[in-house]
Design an enzyme around this catalytic site. Structure first.
Site, mmCIF file in Angstrom:
data_model
loop_
_atom_site.group_PDB
_atom_site.id
_atom_site.type_symbol
_atom_site.label_atom_id
_atom_site.label_comp_id
_atom_site.label_asym_id
_atom_site.label_seq_id
_atom_site.Cartn_x
_atom_site.Cartn_y
_atom_site.Cartn_z
ATOM 1 C CB ILE A 1 -3.580 -13.774 10.193
ATOM 2 C CG1 ILE A 1 -2.808 -14.663 11.967
ATOM 3 C CG2 ILE A 1 -3.808 -15.085 9.241
ATOM 4 C CD1 ILE A 1 -4.069 -14.945 12.307
ATOM 5 N N GLY B 1 -5.343 -5.834 5.024
ATOM 6 C CA GLY B 1 -6.063 -5.759 6.042
ATOM 7 C C GLY B 1 -5.800 -7.892 6.564
ATOM 8 C CB SER B 2 -5.232 -10.244 7.278
ATOM 9 O OG SER B 2 -5.516 -11.392 7.070
ATOM 10 N NE ARG B 3 -8.018 -13.793 13.749
ATOM 11 C CZ ARG B 3 -8.039 -15.073 13.356
ATOM 12 N NH1 ARG B 3 -8.690 -15.815 12.316
ATOM 13 N NH2 ARG B 3 -6.871 -16.533 14.239
#
Length: 219
Positions: free
Chosen positions: A157, A187-189
């Protein structure tokens, strides 16, 4: 430690930008030494920050036939039962790992198996901690079937900073635990959806390492 291939273009563009900026400042403000040194220092800081985004550290990976390994570096922000509406369309145990800009951004297969489903979704760039990011942000969905027949869904995500998700897999591929399946720039999830009742070895706010930390155990 090496630099990941996804960083080559970004790093080259960063170096070009820094060179042009410093040349401009040297020419335009030759008599302002303090300004030139400030720009030099900021340029060095920018280069180091971008470089660390794309680092690929050497690691000794954890492997186990019945283990689910963390697919990313970061912090555990969600462990809960939820409705997975894209593929399973039923209750699943969701574990979410938030990747900050200082984490390694490589994504690794949590299990070995066959890719039964893959889909890329263009979307928004809401902050990764926003609950709507799971369904509205740019993302990929991958389902890998373990050899015991258990399917595991994992989802890259994008977040407010991430502007590009990269993946290296497709439906029908045989994937190997801890090998790279993708990369999220800046980055993120990553979300993982497990069968309800799966034994999870993590706690909320725990810091984990992709390819190393054991996330769960399959029965």
């Amino acid at each position: 430690m090496t630099i990941h291939k996804e960083g080559y273009t970004t790093i080259a563009l960063t170096v070009l930008f820094i060179m042009l900026l410093n040349a401009f400042v040297d020419y335009k403000f030759a008599d302002l030494a303090w300004l030139r040194w400030a720009v030099y220092i900021l340029s060095l800081a920018l280069f180091v920050i971008v470089l660390q985004f794309f680092r690929n550290p050497k690691r000794t990976f954890t492997n186990g036939e019945n283990l689910v390994i963390c697919p990313a570096d970061g912090k555990v922000v969600v462990i809960e039962e939820t409705e997975e509406g894209e593929y399973f369309k039923d209750k699943r145990l969701q574990v979410s790992i938030f990747m900050s800009p200082v984490n390694v951004h490589i994504n690794r297969n949590p299990i070995s198996g066959v890719v039964k489903f893959f889909k890329y979704h263009p979307g928004k760039y809401l902050a990764a901690w926003n609950p709507k990011s799971s369904t509205e942000n740019e993302r990929t969905t991958t389902v890998v079937e373990h050899k015991n027949g258990t399917p595991i869904l994992y989802r890259q995500i994008a977040g407010a900073l991430a502007r590009r998700i990269v993946w290296y897999i497709k439906e029908g591929d045989q994937v190997v635990q801890t090998e790279q399946f993708g990369f999220i720039k800046f980055g993120s999830r990553v979300d993982i959806f497990l069968p309800v009742g799966t034994k999870v070895n993590l706690q909320l706010d725990q810091v984990v390492k992709g390819g190393i930390t054991v996330l769960a155990e399959l029965s």
